[in-house]
Design an enzyme around this catalytic site. Structure first.
Site, PDB file in Angstrom:
ATOM      1  N   ASN A  23      22.652  62.690  52.786  1.00 23.63           N
ATOM      2  CA  ASN A  23      21.659  63.634  53.296  1.00 23.63           C
ATOM      3  C   ASN A  23      21.541  64.867  52.394  1.00 23.63           C
ATOM      4  O   ASN A  23      20.481  65.148  51.827  1.00 23.63           O
ATOM      5  CB  ASN A  23      22.048  64.019  54.732  1.00 23.63           C
ATOM      6  CG  ASN A  23      21.128  65.073  55.312  1.00 23.63           C
ATOM      7  OD1 ASN A  23      20.960  66.148  54.749  1.00 23.63           O
ATOM      8  ND2 ASN A  23      20.498  64.769  56.427  1.00 23.63           N
ATOM      9  N   SER A  70      20.324  75.623  62.216  1.00 22.97           N
ATOM     10  CA  SER A  70      20.851  75.409  63.579  1.00 22.97           C
ATOM     11  C   SER A  70      20.644  76.678  64.416  1.00 22.97           C
ATOM     12  O   SER A  70      20.308  76.609  65.599  1.00 22.97           O
ATOM     13  CB  SER A  70      22.353  75.098  63.537  1.00 22.97           C
ATOM     14  OG  SER A  70      22.558  73.722  63.394  1.00 22.97           O
ATOM     15  N   LYS A  97      31.511  81.178  57.439  1.00 20.30           N
ATOM     16  CA  LYS A  97      30.172  80.734  57.005  1.00 20.30           C
ATOM     17  C   LYS A  97      29.075  81.483  57.757  1.00 20.30           C
ATOM     18  O   LYS A  97      28.099  81.936  57.159  1.00 20.30           O
ATOM     19  CB  LYS A  97      30.051  79.217  57.235  1.00 20.30           C
ATOM     20  CG  LYS A  97      28.911  78.593  56.470  1.00 20.30           C
ATOM     21  CD  LYS A  97      28.827  77.096  56.705  1.00 20.30           C
ATOM     22  CE  LYS A  97      29.998  76.334  56.116  1.00 20.30           C
ATOM     23  NZ  LYS A  97      29.815  74.875  56.202  1.00 20.30           N
ATOM     24  N   LYS A 146      30.213  78.588  66.839  1.00 20.30           N
ATOM     25  CA  LYS A 146      29.237  77.591  66.372  1.00 20.30           C
ATOM     26  C   LYS A 146      29.936  76.626  65.435  1.00 20.30           C
ATOM     27  O   LYS A 146      30.675  77.053  64.540  1.00 20.30           O
ATOM     28  CB  LYS A 146      28.112  78.322  65.600  1.00 20.30           C
ATOM     29  CG  LYS A 146      26.978  77.422  65.171  1.00 20.30           C
ATOM     30  CD  LYS A 146      25.952  77.260  66.262  1.00 20.30           C
ATOM     31  CE  LYS A 146      24.980  76.135  66.005  1.00 20.30           C
ATOM     32  NZ  LYS A 146      25.518  74.804  66.365  1.00 20.30           N
ATOM     33  N   THR A 180      20.525  71.801  54.706  1.00 14.58           N
ATOM     34  CA  THR A 180      21.720  72.054  53.886  1.00 14.58           C
ATOM     35  C   THR A 180      21.370  71.934  52.404  1.00 14.58           C
ATOM     36  O   THR A 180      21.702  72.823  51.599  1.00 14.58           O
ATOM     37  CB  THR A 180      22.847  71.073  54.273  1.00 14.58           C
ATOM     38  OG1 THR A 180      23.110  71.277  55.662  1.00 14.58           O
ATOM     39  CG2 THR A 180      24.100  71.312  53.472  1.00 14.58           C
ATOM     40  N   LYS A 202      34.717  74.442  66.141  1.00 17.73           N
ATOM     41  CA  LYS A 202      34.620  73.067  65.634  1.00 17.73           C
ATOM     42  C   LYS A 202      35.219  72.141  66.664  1.00 17.73           C
ATOM     43  O   LYS A 202      36.066  72.559  67.471  1.00 17.73           O
ATOM     44  CB  LYS A 202      35.386  72.934  64.316  1.00 17.73           C
ATOM     45  CG  LYS A 202      34.889  71.804  63.435  1.00 17.73           C
ATOM     46  CD  LYS A 202      33.659  72.205  62.650  1.00 17.73           C
ATOM     47  CE  LYS A 202      33.165  71.096  61.771  1.00 17.73           C
ATOM     48  NZ  LYS A 202      32.091  71.572  60.879  1.00 17.73           N
TER      49      LYS A 202
HETATM   50  P1  NAD Z   1      26.280  61.825  54.256  1.00 17.69           P
HETATM   51  O1  NAD Z   1      27.195  60.932  55.006  1.00 17.69           O
HETATM   52  O2  NAD Z   1      24.808  61.759  54.516  1.00 17.69           O
HETATM   53  O3  NAD Z   1      26.466  61.589  52.681  1.00 17.69           O
HETATM   54  C1  NAD Z   1      27.689  61.513  52.049  1.00 17.69           C
HETATM   55  C2  NAD Z   1      27.481  60.756  50.745  1.00 17.69           C
HETATM   56  O4  NAD Z   1      28.720  60.753  50.026  1.00 17.69           O
HETATM   57  C3  NAD Z   1      27.101  59.290  50.922  1.00 17.69           C
HETATM   58  O5  NAD Z   1      26.112  58.957  49.973  1.00 17.69           O
HETATM   59  C4  NAD Z   1      28.397  58.531  50.618  1.00 17.69           C
HETATM   60  O6  NAD Z   1      28.148  57.244  50.083  1.00 17.69           O
HETATM   61  C5  NAD Z   1      28.982  59.444  49.575  1.00 17.69           C
HETATM   62  N1  NAD Z   1      30.411  59.273  49.419  1.00 17.69           N
HETATM   63  C6  NAD Z   1      31.344  58.962  50.345  1.00 17.69           C
HETATM   64  N2  NAD Z   1      32.543  58.853  49.746  1.00 17.69           N
HETATM   65  C7  NAD Z   1      32.363  59.141  48.444  1.00 17.69           C
HETATM   66  C8  NAD Z   1      33.200  59.209  47.308  1.00 17.69           C
HETATM   67  N3  NAD Z   1      34.516  58.946  47.416  1.00 17.69           N
HETATM   68  N4  NAD Z   1      32.661  59.548  46.133  1.00 17.69           N
HETATM   69  C9  NAD Z   1      31.352  59.792  46.021  1.00 17.69           C
HETATM   70  N5  NAD Z   1      30.490  59.726  47.037  1.00 17.69           N
HETATM   71  C10 NAD Z   1      31.002  59.399  48.232  1.00 17.69           C
HETATM   72  O7  NAD Z   1      26.848  63.295  54.473  1.00 17.69           O
HETATM   73  P2  NAD Z   1      26.104  64.687  54.264  1.00 17.69           P
HETATM   74  O8  NAD Z   1      25.601  65.157  55.561  1.00 17.69           O
HETATM   75  O9  NAD Z   1      25.204  64.625  53.077  1.00 17.69           O
HETATM   76  O10 NAD Z   1      27.383  65.606  53.931  1.00 17.69           O
HETATM   77  C11 NAD Z   1      27.948  65.641  52.635  1.00 17.69           C
HETATM   78  C12 NAD Z   1      28.886  66.819  52.540  1.00 17.69           C
HETATM   79  O11 NAD Z   1      28.158  68.015  52.832  1.00 17.69           O
HETATM   80  C13 NAD Z   1      30.067  66.792  53.532  1.00 17.69           C
HETATM   81  O12 NAD Z   1      31.168  67.391  52.904  1.00 17.69           O
HETATM   82  C14 NAD Z   1      29.596  67.675  54.658  1.00 17.69           C
HETATM   83  O13 NAD Z   1      30.685  68.252  55.368  1.00 17.69           O
HETATM   84  C15 NAD Z   1      28.825  68.715  53.879  1.00 17.69           C
HETATM   85  N6  NAD Z   1      27.869  69.428  54.724  1.00 17.69           N
HETATM   86  C16 NAD Z   1      26.814  68.772  55.260  1.00 17.69           C
HETATM   87  C17 NAD Z   1      25.955  69.465  56.090  1.00 17.69           C
HETATM   88  C18 NAD Z   1      24.742  68.802  56.679  1.00 17.69           C
HETATM   89  O14 NAD Z   1      23.986  69.500  57.382  1.00 17.69           O
HETATM   90  N7  NAD Z   1      24.463  67.558  56.392  1.00 17.69           N
HETATM   91  C19 NAD Z   1      26.171  70.833  56.370  1.00 17.69           C
HETATM   92  C20 NAD Z   1      27.257  71.475  55.786  1.00 17.69           C
HETATM   93  C21 NAD Z   1      28.115  70.741  54.960  1.00 17.69           C
END
Ligand code: NAD
Length: 437
Positions: free
Chosen positions: A227, A364, A100, A76, A196, A112
Protein backbone atom coordinates in the site's frame (compact mmCIF):
# COMPACT_ATOMS: atom_id res chain seq x y z
CA UNK A 1 16.72 12.21 42.54
CA UNK A 2 15.17 9.52 40.35
CA UNK A 3 11.42 9.14 40.65
CA UNK A 4 11.43 5.81 38.79
CA UNK A 5 9.66 2.82 40.26
CA UNK A 6 12.15 -0.03 39.84
CA UNK A 7 9.46 -2.71 39.96
CA UNK A 8 7.92 -1.62 36.65
CA UNK A 9 10.92 -0.49 34.63
CA UNK A 10 10.39 -0.67 30.82
CA UNK A 11 11.62 -3.94 29.28
CA UNK A 12 12.39 -5.41 25.82
CA UNK A 13 11.52 -3.48 22.66
CA UNK A 14 9.67 -0.89 24.76
CA UNK A 15 12.87 -0.23 26.74
CA UNK A 16 14.71 0.32 23.40
CA UNK A 17 12.08 2.83 22.34
CA UNK A 18 12.47 4.67 25.63
CA UNK A 19 16.26 4.85 25.10
CA UNK A 20 15.70 6.94 21.96
CA UNK A 21 13.31 9.11 23.94
CA UNK A 22 15.96 9.81 26.57
CA UNK A 23 18.43 10.86 23.86
CA UNK A 24 16.03 13.45 22.39
CA UNK A 25 14.80 14.57 25.83
CA UNK A 26 18.08 16.43 26.40
CA UNK A 27 17.62 18.48 23.21
CA UNK A 28 13.99 19.21 24.08
CA UNK A 29 15.12 20.22 27.59
CA UNK A 30 12.51 17.88 28.97
CA UNK A 31 12.17 17.92 32.73
CA UNK A 32 12.61 14.68 34.69
CA UNK A 33 8.96 14.43 35.68
CA UNK A 34 7.69 14.57 32.09
CA UNK A 35 10.27 12.00 31.04
CA UNK A 36 9.21 9.75 33.92
CA UNK A 37 5.55 10.03 32.87
CA UNK A 38 6.38 9.01 29.30
CA UNK A 39 8.43 6.02 30.46
CA UNK A 40 5.22 4.29 31.61
CA UNK A 41 2.06 3.63 29.57
CA UNK A 42 -0.93 5.26 31.23
CA UNK A 43 -3.28 2.27 31.06
CA UNK A 44 -3.51 -1.13 29.48
CA UNK A 45 -5.94 -4.01 29.21
CA UNK A 46 -5.17 -7.66 28.52
CA UNK A 47 -8.02 -9.88 27.35
CA UNK A 48 -8.74 -13.52 26.47
CA UNK A 49 -11.18 -13.85 23.59
CA UNK A 50 -13.10 -17.14 23.25
CA UNK A 51 -14.00 -17.82 19.61
CA UNK A 52 -16.26 -20.57 18.28
CA UNK A 53 -14.42 -21.93 15.22
CA UNK A 54 -16.18 -23.11 12.05
CA UNK A 55 -15.62 -26.79 12.97
CA UNK A 56 -17.47 -26.29 16.27
CA UNK A 57 -14.34 -26.23 18.49
CA UNK A 58 -13.46 -23.36 20.83
CA UNK A 59 -10.20 -21.41 20.73
CA UNK A 60 -9.11 -18.69 23.12
CA UNK A 61 -7.01 -15.83 21.68
CA UNK A 62 -5.08 -13.24 23.68
CA UNK A 63 -5.15 -9.53 22.97
CA UNK A 64 -3.97 -6.20 24.34
CA UNK A 65 -4.82 -2.54 24.16
CA UNK A 66 -2.30 -0.05 25.53
CA UNK A 67 -2.93 3.67 25.99
CA UNK A 68 0.49 5.21 26.33
CA UNK A 69 -0.42 8.87 26.84
CA UNK A 70 -3.58 10.93 26.37
CA UNK A 71 -2.51 14.35 27.61
CA UNK A 72 -2.83 15.93 24.13
CA UNK A 73 -6.07 14.12 23.25
CA UNK A 74 -7.64 10.64 23.03
CA UNK A 75 -5.22 7.77 22.46
CA UNK A 76 -4.85 6.88 18.77
CA UNK A 77 -3.34 3.80 17.18
CA UNK A 78 -3.96 0.69 15.16
CA UNK A 79 -4.85 -2.90 16.05
CA UNK A 80 -2.39 -5.52 14.79
CA UNK A 81 -3.20 -9.20 14.15
CA UNK A 82 0.04 -11.16 14.15
CA UNK A 83 1.43 -14.33 15.77
CA UNK A 84 4.40 -12.32 17.18
CA UNK A 85 2.32 -9.69 18.99
CA UNK A 86 3.54 -9.18 22.57
CA UNK A 87 2.67 -6.74 25.31
CA UNK A 88 6.17 -5.21 25.09
CA UNK A 89 5.77 -4.60 21.35
CA UNK A 90 2.30 -3.08 21.77
CA UNK A 91 3.67 -0.72 24.46
CA UNK A 92 6.50 0.38 22.13
CA UNK A 93 4.09 0.93 19.24
CA UNK A 94 1.76 2.95 21.52
CA UNK A 95 4.70 5.11 22.62
CA UNK A 96 5.62 5.76 18.96
CA UNK A 97 2.03 6.81 18.31
CA UNK A 98 2.25 9.39 21.14
CA UNK A 99 5.34 10.83 19.40
CA UNK A 100 3.89 10.57 15.87
CA UNK A 101 0.69 12.44 16.74
CA UNK A 102 2.71 15.13 18.51
CA UNK A 103 5.24 15.52 15.69
CA UNK A 104 2.48 16.47 13.23
CA UNK A 105 0.55 18.40 15.90
CA UNK A 106 -2.76 16.53 15.71
CA UNK A 107 -4.75 16.49 18.98
CA UNK A 108 -4.27 12.83 19.87
CA UNK A 109 -2.17 10.83 22.28
CA UNK A 110 -0.75 7.40 21.54
CA UNK A 111 -2.29 3.94 21.80
CA UNK A 112 -1.99 0.55 20.12
CA UNK A 113 -3.63 -2.86 20.22
CA UNK A 114 -2.90 -6.36 19.08
CA UNK A 115 -4.14 -9.92 19.06
CA UNK A 116 -1.79 -12.92 18.98
CA UNK A 117 -3.14 -14.67 15.89
CA UNK A 118 -2.19 -15.67 12.37
CA UNK A 119 -5.24 -14.26 10.54
CA UNK A 120 -4.35 -16.18 7.37
CA UNK A 121 -5.36 -19.39 9.21
CA UNK A 122 -8.86 -18.09 10.02
CA UNK A 123 -11.95 -18.06 7.82
CA UNK A 124 -13.80 -14.77 7.26
CA UNK A 125 -16.46 -15.71 9.79
CA UNK A 126 -13.90 -16.76 12.41
CA UNK A 127 -12.09 -13.46 11.87
CA UNK A 128 -15.34 -11.56 12.29
CA UNK A 129 -16.19 -13.43 15.54
CA UNK A 130 -12.67 -12.72 16.84
CA UNK A 131 -12.85 -9.00 15.96
CA UNK A 132 -16.30 -8.52 17.48
CA UNK A 133 -15.27 -10.53 20.57
CA UNK A 134 -12.21 -8.31 21.07
CA UNK A 135 -14.34 -5.15 20.91
CA UNK A 136 -16.86 -6.56 23.39
CA UNK A 137 -13.98 -7.05 25.86
CA UNK A 138 -12.24 -3.70 25.32
CA UNK A 139 -15.43 -1.71 24.69
CA UNK A 140 -15.24 0.11 28.02
CA UNK A 141 -11.58 0.97 27.45
CA UNK A 142 -11.99 2.64 24.02
CA UNK A 143 -14.27 5.42 22.78
CA UNK A 144 -14.34 8.50 20.50
CA UNK A 145 -13.09 10.69 23.37
CA UNK A 146 -10.76 8.20 25.06
CA UNK A 147 -9.03 5.85 22.64
CA UNK A 148 -9.61 5.46 18.89
CA UNK A 149 -8.32 2.32 17.12
CA UNK A 150 -7.45 1.95 13.40
CA UNK A 151 -6.02 -0.73 11.08
CA UNK A 152 -2.43 -1.94 11.38
CA UNK A 153 -0.54 -5.02 10.17
CA UNK A 154 -3.04 -7.64 8.86
CA UNK A 155 -6.14 -5.67 9.78
CA UNK A 156 -8.10 -3.65 7.22
CA UNK A 157 -11.16 -1.52 6.50
CA UNK A 158 -13.52 -4.53 6.61
CA UNK A 159 -12.37 -5.42 10.14
CA UNK A 160 -12.73 -1.77 11.23
CA UNK A 161 -16.31 -1.87 9.92
CA UNK A 162 -17.14 -4.94 12.07
CA UNK A 163 -15.51 -3.34 15.09
CA UNK A 164 -17.41 -0.06 14.68
CA UNK A 165 -20.66 -2.00 14.30
CA UNK A 166 -20.00 -4.04 17.47
CA UNK A 167 -19.09 -0.95 19.49
CA UNK A 168 -22.21 0.87 18.20
CA UNK A 169 -24.39 -2.06 19.36
CA UNK A 170 -22.82 -1.87 22.82
CA UNK A 171 -23.58 1.87 22.98
CA UNK A 172 -27.07 1.53 21.53
CA UNK A 173 -26.21 4.18 18.96
CA UNK A 174 -24.16 4.46 15.78
CA UNK A 175 -20.69 5.66 16.81
CA UNK A 176 -18.45 5.96 13.72
CA UNK A 177 -15.86 8.20 15.45
CA UNK A 178 -14.74 5.32 17.70
CA UNK A 179 -12.53 3.89 14.95
CA UNK A 180 -10.82 5.11 11.77
CA UNK A 181 -9.80 3.43 8.54
CA UNK A 182 -13.42 2.32 8.01
CA UNK A 183 -14.96 1.51 4.62
CA UNK A 184 -16.17 4.74 2.91
CA UNK A 185 -19.90 3.73 3.08
CA UNK A 186 -19.55 3.34 6.88
CA UNK A 187 -18.00 6.78 7.41
CA UNK A 188 -14.43 6.32 6.18
CA UNK A 189 -12.60 9.32 4.74
CA UNK A 190 -11.72 9.80 1.10
CA UNK A 191 -7.94 9.79 0.70
CA UNK A 192 -7.23 7.43 3.64
CA UNK A 193 -6.00 4.65 1.30
CA UNK A 194 -3.01 6.57 -0.09
CA UNK A 195 -2.46 8.90 2.90
CA UNK A 196 0.73 7.27 4.22
CA UNK A 197 2.45 7.21 0.82
CA UNK A 198 1.20 10.70 0.03
CA UNK A 199 2.45 12.09 3.37
CA UNK A 200 5.92 10.65 2.65
CA UNK A 201 5.75 12.14 -0.87
CA UNK A 202 4.99 15.59 0.57
CA UNK A 203 8.09 15.22 2.82
CA UNK A 204 10.21 14.34 -0.23
CA UNK A 205 8.84 17.37 -2.11
CA UNK A 206 10.07 19.57 0.76
CA UNK A 207 13.50 17.90 0.61
CA UNK A 208 13.47 18.55 -3.16
CA UNK A 209 12.84 22.24 -2.49
CA UNK A 210 15.54 22.56 0.19
CA UNK A 211 18.17 20.72 -1.86
CA UNK A 212 17.16 22.07 -5.32
CA UNK A 213 16.75 18.54 -6.72
CA UNK A 214 15.80 17.97 -10.34
CA UNK A 215 13.47 14.94 -10.13
CA UNK A 216 14.73 13.38 -13.40
CA UNK A 217 18.25 13.24 -11.92
CA UNK A 218 17.18 11.50 -8.70
CA UNK A 219 17.25 7.70 -8.58
CA UNK A 220 15.00 5.92 -6.08
CA UNK A 221 14.78 2.37 -4.65
CA UNK A 222 11.59 1.28 -2.85
CA UNK A 223 11.65 -1.78 -0.59
CA UNK A 224 8.10 -3.14 -0.15
CA UNK A 225 5.65 -2.58 -3.00
CA UNK A 226 2.50 -2.72 -0.85
CA UNK A 227 0.00 0.00 0.00
CA UNK A 228 2.45 2.68 1.19
CA UNK A 229 5.32 1.74 -1.18
CA UNK A 230 3.15 1.73 -4.30
CA UNK A 231 1.60 5.10 -3.56
CA UNK A 232 4.84 6.93 -2.80
CA UNK A 233 6.49 5.35 -5.88
CA UNK A 234 3.56 6.30 -8.07
CA UNK A 235 3.48 9.94 -6.93
CA UNK A 236 7.26 10.33 -7.34
CA UNK A 237 7.14 8.68 -10.78
CA UNK A 238 4.43 11.15 -11.78
CA UNK A 239 6.86 13.99 -11.02
CA UNK A 240 9.64 12.45 -13.11
CA UNK A 241 11.71 10.73 -10.39
CA UNK A 242 13.51 7.62 -11.66
CA UNK A 243 12.32 4.59 -9.63
CA UNK A 244 15.09 2.12 -10.51
CA UNK A 245 14.32 -0.67 -8.01
CA UNK A 246 11.27 -2.11 -6.25
CA UNK A 247 10.70 -5.28 -4.23
CA UNK A 248 8.16 -7.36 -2.35
CA UNK A 249 8.50 -10.29 0.06
CA UNK A 250 9.63 -12.52 -2.83
CA UNK A 251 12.48 -10.28 -4.03
CA UNK A 252 13.08 -7.29 -6.26
CA UNK A 253 13.83 -5.90 -9.72
CA UNK A 254 16.41 -3.33 -10.81
CA UNK A 255 16.40 -1.33 -14.04
CA UNK A 256 18.91 1.49 -14.55
CA UNK A 257 16.54 3.47 -16.82
CA UNK A 258 13.73 3.29 -14.25
CA UNK A 259 10.34 1.55 -14.22
CA UNK A 260 6.94 2.64 -15.47
CA UNK A 261 5.27 2.49 -12.04
CA UNK A 262 1.58 2.48 -13.16
CA UNK A 263 2.36 -0.62 -15.31
CA UNK A 264 4.01 -2.37 -12.36
CA UNK A 265 1.05 -1.59 -10.09
CA UNK A 266 -1.45 -2.84 -12.67
CA UNK A 267 0.33 -6.21 -12.99
CA UNK A 268 0.93 -6.53 -9.22
CA UNK A 269 -2.78 -5.96 -8.54
CA UNK A 270 -3.88 -8.37 -11.26
CA UNK A 271 -1.41 -11.21 -10.64
CA UNK A 272 0.00 -10.49 -7.12
CA UNK A 273 3.45 -10.80 -8.81
CA UNK A 274 6.03 -8.07 -9.23
CA UNK A 275 7.00 -8.15 -12.94
CA UNK A 276 9.08 -5.64 -14.92
CA UNK A 277 6.58 -4.57 -17.58
CA UNK A 278 5.47 -1.64 -19.69
CA UNK A 279 1.75 -1.43 -20.42
CA UNK A 280 0.08 0.53 -23.19
CA UNK A 281 -3.61 0.38 -22.29
CA UNK A 282 -4.40 -3.28 -21.64
CA UNK A 283 -1.35 -4.56 -23.60
CA UNK A 284 1.67 -5.21 -21.38
CA UNK A 285 5.16 -6.16 -22.53
CA UNK A 286 8.02 -7.46 -20.43
CA UNK A 287 10.98 -5.05 -20.11
CA UNK A 288 14.53 -6.06 -19.36
CA UNK A 289 15.39 -5.85 -15.69
CA UNK A 290 17.79 -7.46 -13.26
CA UNK A 291 16.44 -9.72 -10.51
CA UNK A 292 17.82 -8.68 -7.13
CA UNK A 293 17.31 -9.70 -3.53
CA UNK A 294 15.87 -7.41 -0.88
CA UNK A 295 19.34 -7.15 0.68
CA UNK A 296 20.81 -6.03 -2.67
CA UNK A 297 18.07 -3.45 -3.10
CA UNK A 298 18.98 -1.80 0.18
CA UNK A 299 22.64 -1.57 -0.85
CA UNK A 300 22.07 -0.04 -4.32
CA UNK A 301 23.93 3.11 -5.29
CA UNK A 302 20.80 5.30 -5.48
CA UNK A 303 20.10 8.84 -4.28
CA UNK A 304 16.97 8.03 -2.28
CA UNK A 305 16.15 4.80 -0.46
CA UNK A 306 12.59 4.21 0.75
CA UNK A 307 12.14 1.24 3.12
CA UNK A 308 8.38 0.61 3.01
CA UNK A 309 8.10 -3.00 4.17
CA UNK A 310 9.02 -4.17 7.64
CA UNK A 311 10.93 -3.18 10.76
CA UNK A 312 14.63 -3.99 11.37
CA UNK A 313 15.77 -4.07 7.72
CA UNK A 314 18.91 -1.97 8.25
CA UNK A 315 20.99 -3.13 11.21
CA UNK A 316 24.61 -2.91 12.37
CA UNK A 317 25.31 -5.82 9.96
CA UNK A 318 24.40 -4.07 6.70
CA UNK A 319 24.36 -0.35 7.60
CA UNK A 320 27.99 0.02 6.47
CA UNK A 321 26.98 -1.17 2.97
CA UNK A 322 24.07 1.24 2.49
CA UNK A 323 25.09 3.84 -0.10
CA UNK A 324 22.00 6.04 -0.43
CA UNK A 325 22.65 9.51 1.04
CA UNK A 326 18.91 10.05 1.68
CA UNK A 327 16.54 7.59 3.37
CA UNK A 328 12.82 8.15 3.95
CA UNK A 329 11.39 5.68 6.49
CA UNK A 330 7.90 4.84 5.27
CA UNK A 331 7.87 1.58 7.28
CA UNK A 332 7.76 1.74 11.07
CA UNK A 333 11.20 1.11 12.56
CA UNK A 334 13.06 -0.13 9.43
CA UNK A 335 16.43 0.93 10.91
CA UNK A 336 17.65 -0.36 14.29
CA UNK A 337 19.29 2.07 16.70
CA UNK A 338 22.75 0.58 15.97
CA UNK A 339 22.15 0.81 12.20
CA UNK A 340 20.99 4.36 12.72
CA UNK A 341 24.22 5.34 14.47
CA UNK A 342 26.37 3.98 11.62
CA UNK A 343 24.32 5.74 8.93
CA UNK A 344 24.15 9.03 10.82
CA UNK A 345 27.90 9.01 11.42
CA UNK A 346 28.38 8.52 7.67
CA UNK A 347 26.25 11.64 7.10
CA UNK A 348 23.10 10.06 5.64
CA UNK A 349 19.98 12.19 6.03
CA UNK A 350 17.16 10.00 7.38
CA UNK A 351 13.60 11.32 7.44
CA UNK A 352 12.36 9.31 10.46
CA UNK A 353 9.22 7.14 10.51
CA UNK A 354 7.38 9.23 13.11
CA UNK A 355 7.38 12.08 10.55
CA UNK A 356 7.65 10.32 7.15
CA UNK A 357 4.70 7.95 7.65
CA UNK A 358 2.50 10.29 9.74
CA UNK A 359 0.25 11.00 6.72
CA UNK A 360 -1.80 7.91 7.64
CA UNK A 361 -2.68 9.01 11.16
CA UNK A 362 -3.23 12.57 9.95
CA UNK A 363 -5.97 11.47 7.54
CA UNK A 364 -7.33 9.21 10.33
CA UNK A 365 -7.67 12.41 12.34
CA UNK A 366 -9.54 13.96 9.38
CA UNK A 367 -11.84 10.92 9.38
CA UNK A 368 -12.60 11.36 13.10
CA UNK A 369 -13.30 15.09 12.58
CA UNK A 370 -15.68 14.33 9.67
CA UNK A 371 -17.47 11.62 11.71
CA UNK A 372 -17.99 14.01 14.60
CA UNK A 373 -19.21 16.78 12.27
CA UNK A 374 -21.29 14.45 10.10
CA UNK A 375 -19.98 16.53 7.19
CA UNK A 376 -17.69 14.92 4.63
CA UNK A 377 -14.84 16.49 2.68
CA UNK A 378 -13.87 16.18 -0.99
CA UNK A 379 -10.69 14.39 -1.96
CA UNK A 380 -9.17 17.78 -2.89
CA UNK A 381 -9.87 19.09 0.62
CA UNK A 382 -8.24 16.03 2.19
CA UNK A 383 -5.11 16.38 0.02
CA UNK A 384 -4.83 20.12 0.59
CA UNK A 385 -5.13 19.81 4.39
CA UNK A 386 -2.67 16.92 4.48
CA UNK A 387 -0.16 18.95 2.46
CA UNK A 388 -0.45 21.93 4.84
CA UNK A 389 0.30 19.75 7.89
CA UNK A 390 3.08 17.61 6.38
CA UNK A 391 4.95 20.55 4.82
CA UNK A 392 4.65 22.69 7.97
CA UNK A 393 5.86 19.98 10.34
CA UNK A 394 8.59 18.72 7.99
CA UNK A 395 10.01 22.23 7.85
CA UNK A 396 9.80 22.72 11.62
CA UNK A 397 11.81 19.51 12.12
CA UNK A 398 14.25 20.35 9.29
CA UNK A 399 14.90 23.82 10.73
CA UNK A 400 15.44 22.38 14.24
CA UNK A 401 17.89 19.84 12.80
CA UNK A 402 19.88 22.65 11.14
CA UNK A 403 19.70 24.99 14.15
CA UNK A 404 20.84 22.39 16.69
CA UNK A 405 23.15 20.48 14.31
CA UNK A 406 21.57 17.11 15.15
CA UNK A 407 20.18 14.28 13.02
CA UNK A 408 16.60 14.55 11.80
CA UNK A 409 15.32 11.74 14.06
CA UNK A 410 16.54 13.50 17.19
CA UNK A 411 15.03 16.75 15.91
CA UNK A 412 11.67 15.04 15.22
CA UNK A 413 11.52 13.51 18.71
CA UNK A 414 12.53 16.82 20.30
CA UNK A 415 9.84 18.63 18.27
CA UNK A 416 7.23 16.10 19.44
CA UNK A 417 8.42 16.10 23.06
CA UNK A 418 8.15 19.88 23.31
CA UNK A 419 4.45 19.64 22.42
CA UNK A 420 3.81 16.77 24.84
CA UNK A 421 5.74 18.52 27.60
CA UNK A 422 3.80 21.77 27.07
CA UNK A 423 0.52 19.85 27.58
CA UNK A 424 1.81 18.06 30.68
CA UNK A 425 3.13 21.35 32.07
CA UNK A 426 -0.24 23.02 31.47
CA UNK A 427 -1.93 20.30 33.54
CA UNK A 428 0.17 21.26 36.55
CA UNK A 429 3.68 20.10 37.38
CA UNK A 430 6.14 20.53 40.24
CA UNK A 431 7.02 24.05 39.02
CA UNK A 432 3.34 24.95 39.08
CA UNK A 433 3.05 23.88 42.69
CA UNK A 434 6.34 25.32 43.99
CA UNK A 435 5.81 28.82 42.49
CA UNK A 436 3.33 29.84 45.17
CA UNK A 437 5.65 29.47 48.24
P1 NAD B 1 1.42 -3.84 2.96
O1 NAD B 1 1.16 -5.15 3.60
O2 NAD B 1 0.41 -3.26 2.03
O3 NAD B 1 2.80 -3.90 2.15
C1 NAD B 1 3.97 -4.44 2.64
C2 NAD B 1 4.83 -4.82 1.45
O4 NAD B 1 6.10 -5.28 1.94
C3 NAD B 1 4.28 -5.96 0.60
O5 NAD B 1 4.49 -5.66 -0.76
C4 NAD B 1 5.11 -7.17 1.01
O6 NAD B 1 5.24 -8.11 -0.04
C5 NAD B 1 6.43 -6.49 1.29
N1 NAD B 1 7.30 -7.27 2.14
C6 NAD B 1 6.98 -8.10 3.15
N2 NAD B 1 8.11 -8.66 3.63
C7 NAD B 1 9.14 -8.14 2.94
C8 NAD B 1 10.54 -8.29 2.96
N3 NAD B 1 11.12 -9.14 3.83
N4 NAD B 1 11.28 -7.58 2.11
C9 NAD B 1 10.70 -6.75 1.23
N5 NAD B 1 9.39 -6.56 1.13
C10 NAD B 1 8.62 -7.26 1.98
O7 NAD B 1 1.75 -2.84 4.16
P2 NAD B 1 1.72 -1.25 4.16
O8 NAD B 1 0.44 -0.80 4.71
O9 NAD B 1 2.22 -0.72 2.85
O10 NAD B 1 2.82 -0.98 5.31
C11 NAD B 1 4.20 -1.02 5.03
C12 NAD B 1 4.95 -0.40 6.19
O11 NAD B 1 4.49 0.94 6.38
C13 NAD B 1 4.75 -1.11 7.54
O12 NAD B 1 5.95 -1.00 8.26
C14 NAD B 1 3.69 -0.29 8.22
O13 NAD B 1 3.76 -0.38 9.63
C15 NAD B 1 4.07 1.09 7.73
N6 NAD B 1 2.96 2.03 7.83
C16 NAD B 1 1.85 1.86 7.07
C17 NAD B 1 0.80 2.74 7.22
C18 NAD B 1 -0.43 2.63 6.37
O14 NAD B 1 -1.32 3.49 6.53
N7 NAD B 1 -0.52 1.71 5.45
C19 NAD B 1 0.88 3.80 8.15
C20 NAD B 1 2.04 3.95 8.90
C21 NAD B 1 3.08 3.04 8.73
Amino acid sequence: MSTASPAIEPTGVFADAIKRLEHAARLAELDDETLERLRHPKALIEVSIPVRMDDGSLRVFHGYRVRHDDTRGPGKGGIRYHPDVSLDEVKALAFWMTCKCAVVGIPFGGAKGGIIVNPKELSHLELERLSRGFIRLIGDFIGPETDIPAPDVYTNAMIMGWMMDEYSKMQGQRTPAVITGKPIPLGGSLGRDDATGRGAYYCIKELERHLSWKPSEITVAVQGFGNAGQHVASLLHGDGYRIVAVSDSRGGSYRKEGFDIPSLIKIKNETRALKAVYCDGSVCEAVEAETITNEQLLELDVDLLIPAALENQITETNAGDIKAPFIVEVANGPITSQGDEILTERGALIVPDILANAGGVTVSYFEWVQNKQGYYWTIEEVHERLLVIMAREFNAVYDLMKAKNVDMRTAAYAHALKRIAAAIEAQGTQRYFSNGE
